[in-house]
Write a protein that holds these residues in place. Structure first.
Motif, PDB file in Angstrom:
ATOM      1  N   LYS A 266       0.833  -1.226  -0.115  1.00 32.74           N
ATOM      2  CA  LYS A 266       0.044   0.052  -0.094  1.00 32.74           C
ATOM      3  C   LYS A 266       0.932   1.150  -0.147  1.00 32.74           C
ATOM      4  O   LYS A 266       0.512   2.159  -0.680  1.00 32.74           O
ATOM      5  CB  LYS A 266      -0.877  -0.056   1.096  1.00 32.74           C
ATOM      6  CG  LYS A 266      -2.107  -0.863   0.911  1.00 32.74           C
ATOM      7  CD  LYS A 266      -2.972  -0.926   2.224  1.00 32.74           C
ATOM      8  CE  LYS A 266      -4.203  -1.792   1.967  1.00 32.74           C
ATOM      9  NZ  LYS A 266      -5.038  -2.108   3.137  1.00 32.74           N
ATOM     10  N   THR A 285      -5.201  -0.471 -11.770  1.00 29.94           N
ATOM     11  CA  THR A 285      -4.283   0.529 -11.373  1.00 29.94           C
ATOM     12  C   THR A 285      -3.096   0.300 -12.363  1.00 29.94           C
ATOM     13  O   THR A 285      -2.282  -0.625 -12.392  1.00 29.94           O
ATOM     14  CB  THR A 285      -3.959   0.582  -9.995  1.00 29.94           C
ATOM     15  OG1 THR A 285      -4.924   0.623  -9.159  1.00 29.94           O
ATOM     16  CG2 THR A 285      -3.113   1.816  -9.615  1.00 29.94           C
ATOM     17  N   VAL A 301      -2.383  -3.161 -10.298  1.00 36.74           N
ATOM     18  CA  VAL A 301      -3.175  -3.767  -9.405  1.00 36.74           C
ATOM     19  C   VAL A 301      -4.450  -4.232 -10.668  1.00 36.74           C
ATOM     20  O   VAL A 301      -4.856  -3.252 -11.310  1.00 36.74           O
ATOM     21  CB  VAL A 301      -3.747  -2.952  -8.488  1.00 36.74           C
ATOM     22  CG1 VAL A 301      -5.114  -3.744  -7.863  1.00 36.74           C
ATOM     23  CG2 VAL A 301      -2.987  -2.524  -7.572  1.00 36.74           C
ATOM     24  N   GLU A 306      -6.542  -7.631  -7.157  1.00 35.24           N
ATOM     25  CA  GLU A 306      -5.088  -8.672  -6.997  1.00 35.24           C
ATOM     26  C   GLU A 306      -3.885  -7.693  -7.682  1.00 35.24           C
ATOM     27  O   GLU A 306      -3.970  -7.320  -8.743  1.00 35.24           O
ATOM     28  CB  GLU A 306      -5.401  -9.813  -7.456  1.00 35.24           C
ATOM     29  CG  GLU A 306      -4.251 -10.573  -6.869  1.00 35.24           C
ATOM     30  CD  GLU A 306      -4.614 -12.086  -7.311  1.00 35.24           C
ATOM     31  OE1 GLU A 306      -4.183 -13.332  -6.839  1.00 35.24           O
ATOM     32  OE2 GLU A 306      -4.903 -12.420  -8.464  1.00 35.24           O
ATOM     33  N   PRO A 307      -2.931  -7.543  -6.816  1.00 38.77           N
ATOM     34  CA  PRO A 307      -1.632  -7.062  -7.478  1.00 38.77           C
ATOM     35  C   PRO A 307      -0.964  -7.633  -8.379  1.00 38.77           C
ATOM     36  O   PRO A 307      -1.163  -9.044  -8.312  1.00 38.77           O
ATOM     37  CB  PRO A 307      -0.652  -6.730  -6.276  1.00 38.77           C
ATOM     38  CG  PRO A 307      -1.553  -6.908  -4.962  1.00 38.77           C
ATOM     39  CD  PRO A 307      -2.729  -7.880  -5.325  1.00 38.77           C
TER      40      PRO A 307
END
Length: 548
Positions: A266, A285, A301, A306-307
């Motif tokens: 984060k 993202t 992301v 989920e990243p």
RNA sequence: GCGCACGUAGCUCAGCUGGAUAGAGCGUCGGAUUCCGGUUCCGAAGGCCGAGGGUUCGAAUCCUUCCGUGCGUACCA
């Protein structure tokens, strides 16, 4: 007998610089190197050739002037020769080489050891294989490369941290859990249902059985986390054991999971967001990689929330830098070459200096068996594990084979050949040289020559002996080259050449003979050879047996 | 298509920042041991360094184009 402090290359180079100064000539770029052929002396320089243009004179004339100016300046030098088209070749005297024998025998494992690293902190990250199966032959190359590079750096007095980035989060690890769960359910009498993209190796069945042994019969639908933890831990243990068998132990296992737990993921998103390097699109993202020269922006992301693998990679490298290493070395397989630029860009976007990071990419290992390619895949079960390879050929062969080729080249690992364990194998050739020396030393003491400390070393003057001692003194140059290039191959090749020089000497001259004085001198010589061989083998992690 | 590598002897590979007649191991053929371990040593054959162009005193090495191979080019890791 005097002791020469500098090695040949340094001595010649320094004197040439001083000479150019005295002659009032500018410092040109020139080389001072060991020529390929011994007929060109021990050291050779092209200085006259590179000066020819600016001085507008014939290289041979310049070489003559330099040679005259160098007359008597270099300690231990026997002669200077000038050869067309303008090389200056330097031949050192037997006394020069002889002077090193007592030093080697006195300093032993510290001989020519370097402290150029000055205790600087280096992190070497290597292996970092996903904990979804046993290490394969492909991982082996990286494991041995990383550990050998670490040993080379330690020899230069760097403070090395060996680190393994443990991917215990994300999609692959969940697949592992699901695969074990499927096998567990099968053991419980249900129909086998391995998920799409799941792992099919036999080891999954073993883990499922162990799980059942420990946890008994569960209603498992909601316990995926339990399976994931159990499975990744089981595999972690096998990976660690495999590496340990190869003589490799990591100092730090860095868990990807911790990056999440500690909020590092984060943080990265927040920092990049603040600096407006991210944006939202299609529910994902994105990182503005194009602002750093990439062809397209990258997803950090996914729209699932989920990243991607990139985000934790960035967070991990941010932590690496923050931990204060002077040098960070990443060893990756060639398939990762596209990912590092993104990590680097993101770090720079966050304001970090990435100049301390050095990425080493190595090409793949092609495994052949009886001339046929063996394909490797962790998911399908048709791979050969690193453990199996060690069972077949032994750890010494494995370690040597993996680093004997340039990491830029594909490594062809011929299993059939590796299994032969015959004279085709360079490892045996090398180790045999060491064992042979040990045997001669033993033989000499049986012959009654127990003490040879008072030897007359000026008796060491035959061409084969000079050639051997010349190779011995090259050790430091090779170690410097290894440090600079981070390419252990050079050390492997060097030790092979050293062994060759010794075997050649052995085949023409007896060490232990009726001539006691001569025997003593030669015993000192081979004792010194043994020390350098053993030092080099130790850095490679290969054993130096006293008999075979 | 684009990016990163690689292409050197029959095979596996060296050749460090441009240098002197391009090297080694294996394989092939031929030699060497009253002797410290023959798991060794010596010799021979085998090359337009993928192809073309360029840079320069000089290129396997640097630049460029092309051909071939591998790996990438993912909201897989």
């Amino acid at each position: 007998m005097s002791v020469f402090e500098e090695n040949m290359l340094q001595a010649v180079q320094n004197e040439i610089y001083l000479c150019l100064e005295r002659l009032g000539w500018e410092r040109a770029q020139f080389s001072v190197e060991r020529p390929r052929k011994n007929t060109f002396g021990h050291v050779s320089s092209n200085v006259a050739l590179t000066l020819a243009k600016q001085l507008k004179r014939r290289p041979l004339d310049i070489a003559n002037d330099i040679a005259a100016e160098l007359e008597g300046k270099i300690k231990g030098l026997e002669k200077i020769e000038i050869v067309a088209p303008g090389f200056i070749n330097f031949t050192f005297s037997p006394e020069y080489f002889q002077a090193y024998i007592p030093r080697i025998r006195k300093e032993k494992e510290d001989f020519q050891k370097s402290n150029s690293g000055k205790g600087k902190k280096v992190q070497v990250e290597f292996v970092s294989a996903n904990p979804t199966g046993p290490l394969t032959i492909g991982h082996g190359r990286q494991a041995v490369l990383g550990d050998t590079i670490s040993r080379i750096l330690e020899w230069h007095d760097f403070d090395v941290t060996r680190e393994y980035y443990f991917n215990d989060a994300g999609r692959q690890i969940r697949m592992l859990g699901l695969s074990v769960l499927a096998r567990y359910n099968e053991l419980m009498g249900m129909e086998l249902d391995i998920p799409e993209g799941g792992y099919e190796g036999e080891y999954i069945i073993d883990i499922a059985a162990d799980f059942r042994k420990k946890h008994g019969d569960l209603k498992t639908e909601n316990d995926l986390e339990l399976f994931i933890n159990f499975a990744s831990n089981a595999i972690f243990i096998t990976i660690r054991d495999t590496l340990k068998r190869l003589g490799i132990e990591h100092d730090v296992y860095f868990n990807e999971k911790d990056l999440y737990k500690q909020g590092k993921i984060k943080e990265v998103l927040a920092v990049l967001g603040e600096k407006a390097y991210t944006y939202e699109e299609d529910g994902a993202t994105w990182f503005k990689a194009t602002e750093f020269g990439a062809d397209k922006d990258r997803v950090l992301v996914k729209n699932t929330g989920e990243p991607t693998y990139r985000l934790p990679d960035i967070a991990y490298h941010r932590e690496k830098i923050r931990r204060g290493f002077d040098l960070i070395i990443d060893i990756f397989g060639a398939d990762h070459h596209a990912t590092y630029p993104d990590v680097k860009s993101a770090l720079e976007a966050m304001g970090f200096d990435t100049s301390s990071i050095r990425v080493l990419l190595h090409q793949f290992v092609t495994l052949t068996r009886n001339g046929e390619m063996v394909k490797m895949s962790t998911r399908k079960a048709n791979f050969v594990t690193l453990d199996e390879l060690m069972d077949l050929v032994g750890t010494d062969v494995v370690r040597y084979f993996y680093i004997m080729r340039n990491m830029d080249s594909h490594l062809n690992f011929d299993l059939a050949l590796a299994q032969k364990q015959t004279d085709e194998n360079p490892v045996f050739y090398l180790q045999y040289a060491h064992a042979r020396i040990c045997n001669i030393l033993l033989h000499s003491s049986e012959k009654g020559i127990k003490d040879y400390e008072d030897a007359d070393l000026t008796l060491l003057k035959e061409p084969e002996l000079i050639a051997l001692m010349d190779v011995m003194l090259e050790f430091k140059d090779i170690m410097d080259l290894c440090k600079k290039s981070l390419e252990p191959m050079h050390l492997a090749n060097y030790l092979y050449r050293l062994a060759t020089a010794f075997h050649k000497f052995y085949s023409v001259h007896r060490v232990v003979s009726e001539n006691i004085e001569l025997s003593k001198a030669r015993l000192q010589l081979i004792d010194a050879v043994k020390i350098i061989l053993a030092n080099g083998l130790k850095i490679l992690g290969v054993s130096a047996p006293e008999r075979m």
